[in-house]
Motif scaffolding. Structure first.
Motif, PDB file in Angstrom:
ATOM      1  N   ALA A  55      -6.556   8.302   2.526  1.00 56.46           N
ATOM      2  CA  ALA A  55      -6.046   7.296   3.455  1.00 56.46           C
ATOM      3  C   ALA A  55      -5.877   5.929   2.807  1.00 56.46           C
ATOM      4  O   ALA A  55      -5.084   5.111   3.277  1.00 56.46           O
ATOM      5  N   TYR A  78      -1.961   0.560   4.915  1.00 51.88           N
ATOM      6  CA  TYR A  78      -0.787   0.307   5.765  1.00 51.88           C
ATOM      7  C   TYR A  78       0.528   0.518   5.029  1.00 51.88           C
ATOM      8  O   TYR A  78       1.582   0.550   5.664  1.00 51.88           O
ATOM      9  N   ASN A  83      -1.253   8.477   8.699  1.00 52.91           N
ATOM     10  CA  ASN A  83      -1.989   7.962   9.848  1.00 52.91           C
ATOM     11  C   ASN A  83      -3.290   8.739   9.993  1.00 52.91           C
ATOM     12  O   ASN A  83      -3.418   9.863   9.481  1.00 52.91           O
ATOM     13  N   MET A  84      -4.232   8.143  10.720  1.00 54.99           N
ATOM     14  CA  MET A  84      -5.565   8.732  10.813  1.00 54.99           C
ATOM     15  C   MET A  84      -6.060   8.675  12.247  1.00 54.99           C
ATOM     16  O   MET A  84      -5.850   7.675  12.945  1.00 54.99           O
ATOM     17  N   GLY A 104       1.467   0.242  16.338  1.00 56.95           N
ATOM     18  CA  GLY A 104       1.922   0.407  14.961  1.00 56.95           C
ATOM     19  C   GLY A 104       3.413   0.149  14.808  1.00 56.95           C
ATOM     20  O   GLY A 104       3.853  -0.440  13.815  1.00 56.95           O
ATOM     21  N   GLN A 108       5.955  -3.054  12.366  1.00 55.02           N
ATOM     22  CA  GLN A 108       6.951  -2.778  11.342  1.00 55.02           C
ATOM     23  C   GLN A 108       7.891  -3.956  11.157  1.00 55.02           C
ATOM     24  O   GLN A 108       8.214  -4.687  12.090  1.00 55.02           O
ATOM     25  N   ARG A 153      -0.625   7.914  19.190  1.00 56.36           N
ATOM     26  CA  ARG A 153      -0.521   6.709  18.368  1.00 56.36           C
ATOM     27  C   ARG A 153      -0.359   7.071  16.890  1.00 56.36           C
ATOM     28  O   ARG A 153       0.342   6.381  16.141  1.00 56.36           O
ATOM     29  N   ALA A 154      -0.992   8.174  16.476  1.00 57.44           N
ATOM     30  CA  ALA A 154      -0.929   8.569  15.074  1.00 57.44           C
ATOM     31  C   ALA A 154       0.405   9.200  14.699  1.00 57.44           C
ATOM     32  O   ALA A 154       0.881   9.033  13.581  1.00 57.44           O
ATOM     33  N   ASN A 157       4.640   7.157  14.464  1.00 60.17           N
ATOM     34  CA  ASN A 157       5.285   6.639  13.252  1.00 60.17           C
ATOM     35  C   ASN A 157       5.835   7.739  12.358  1.00 60.17           C
ATOM     36  O   ASN A 157       6.345   7.450  11.275  1.00 60.17           O
ATOM     37  N   PRO A 159       4.289  10.159  10.459  1.00 60.24           N
ATOM     38  CA  PRO A 159       3.700  10.125   9.117  1.00 60.24           C
ATOM     39  C   PRO A 159       3.927  11.436   8.368  1.00 60.24           C
ATOM     40  O   PRO A 159       4.145  12.483   8.983  1.00 60.24           O
ATOM     41  N   LEU A 162      -1.228  13.502   8.337  1.00 62.82           N
ATOM     42  CA  LEU A 162      -2.083  13.075   9.440  1.00 62.82           C
ATOM     43  C   LEU A 162      -3.512  13.499   9.133  1.00 62.82           C
ATOM     44  O   LEU A 162      -3.799  14.679   8.939  1.00 62.82           O
TER      45      LEU A 162
END
Length: 366
Positions: A55, A78, A83-84, A104, A108, A153-154, A157, A159, A162
């Protein structure tokens, strides 16, 4: 699961020291694109440190972290496409569900249009089966719902990776089981690579494409759930992945089929690692490999008399703790159907425990 030759992340000889404490010791691991990988082990084994190095919350003392083939040791969290989801979710209690998920996206640069953010949040809520919950406050949500908000929320974006740090530890057993199924479904639906940290063997076995078992900051074995369960390479792995019985003895023969002398029996089984004649070792038998009967079996089986010490009804099967004068106490799992044929046993009753010679594994005691 992603292709075996398509790595998305790697740890290369990654170590993390805190003074004299070695939290991660020369960890090397390739994570494949689209797979569900779990780090499994007890507290202090190094699994969370490995996750935090991926991470970016921890910088390796030595070694490298790579994402898509690029070294990212000095890249802050970031700036990573990761994401976590934390154990206690880390949601903002003063923000609505919508604002938690949108947080998040609003960071951006250049700024995203409000309409685009709203569409992305609504899609994330649909994905985690919480449509129309955007105006709710966090304190109005149950534990399972809060976990879904943290997941939304994770993933909002999109990612590449994860990371899940024991996200179901605070849930009750039934809800945890439901969320395990939902996480698997979500992972397949999104195609995102999931990396889970857990000390719960059942959780790792039920959800993972591969499991990475850790001990003392090192990886001791990596494989599919079935491979780790059926062919653990060490006593530590056999003991940690699923329930098992260990019968200690001495190796009397080696070769294609190893033999061990246990309580007067010469027993045969495979040995995943080389053993020497005269070496102390253990026959590893899973509880479901042992049958429980009232009369000795006529088959070619190892059969010993036992006394029922305890009985636990678990629905689909019954777990018995039995005792033998030479072997001591061990577990036997009897399926519901087999118990219906043989009849159940009560504590204090006598029975015959048996297994086919050749099953199980012979593992060194180191």
């Amino acid at each position: 699961m992603g292709e075996q030759n398509d790595p998305i992340a790697e740890l290369r000889n990654a170590s993390k020291h805190y003074g004299d404490v070695i939290a991660a010791d020369n960890v090397s691991l390739t994570i494949h694109r689209g797979e569900f990988l779990s780090f499994l082990g007890p507290s202090g084994c190094g699994k969370t440190t490995a996750l935090r190095m991926l991470a970016g919350f921890e910088v390796p003392t030595s070694g490298d972290v790579l994402l898509d083939g690029q070294r990212v040791n000095d890249l802050p969290p970031y700036r990573r496409p990761i994401n976590m989801v934390f154990q206690h979710y880390a949601l903002f209690p003063h923000l609505s569900v919508f604002d938690n998920i949108a947080y998040g996206l609003r960071q951006q640069r250049p700024r995203l249009p409000k309409a685009q953010i709203a569409r992305a949040v609504d899609k994330a809520l649909e994905t985690v089966r919480l449509p129309n919950y955007g105006k709710r406050r966090i304190h109005e949500m149950s534990g399972g719902q809060q976990q879904r908000v943290a997941l939304a929320r994770a993933i909002v974006n999109e990612p590449k990776l994860l990371l899940l740090d024991e996200p179901m530890a605070a849930l009750d057993k039934k809800l945890r089981r439901d969320m395990q199924i939902e996480l698997q479904t979500l992972q397949r639906q999104l195609g995102i690579t999931f990396v889970l940290v857990t000390h719960d063997q059942e959780e790792a076995l039920s959800m993972s494409d591969r499991i990475c078992v850790m001990q003392g900051g090192k990886i001791v074995q990596i494989g599919s759930p079935r491979a780790l369960y059926d062919n653990p390479s060490t006593r530590y792995v056999a003991d940690f992945v699923g329930k098992t019985n260990f019968f200690e003895g001495m190796v009397t023969a080696t070769g294609d089929s190893c033999q061990i002398r246990v309580a007067g029996f010469n027993l045969s089984a495979n040995a995943p690692r080389a053993l020497a004649i005269g070496q102390t070792a253990s026959l590893c038998l899973r509880p479901e490999q042992i049958a429980l009967q009232r009369n000795p079996s006529s088959e070619d089986r190892i059969t010993i008399p036992v006394t029922i010490a305890a009985r636990i009804f678990l629905g689909e099967h019954t777990e018995y703790l039995v005792k033998n004068a030479d072997l001591g106490a061990f577990l036997v799992l009897v399926p519901r159907q087999a118990e219906a044929v043989e009849g159940g046993f009560e504590p204090g009753q006598m029975a015959q425990a048996s297994w086919r010679d050749g099953v199980g594994l012979i593992l060194g005691n180191d």
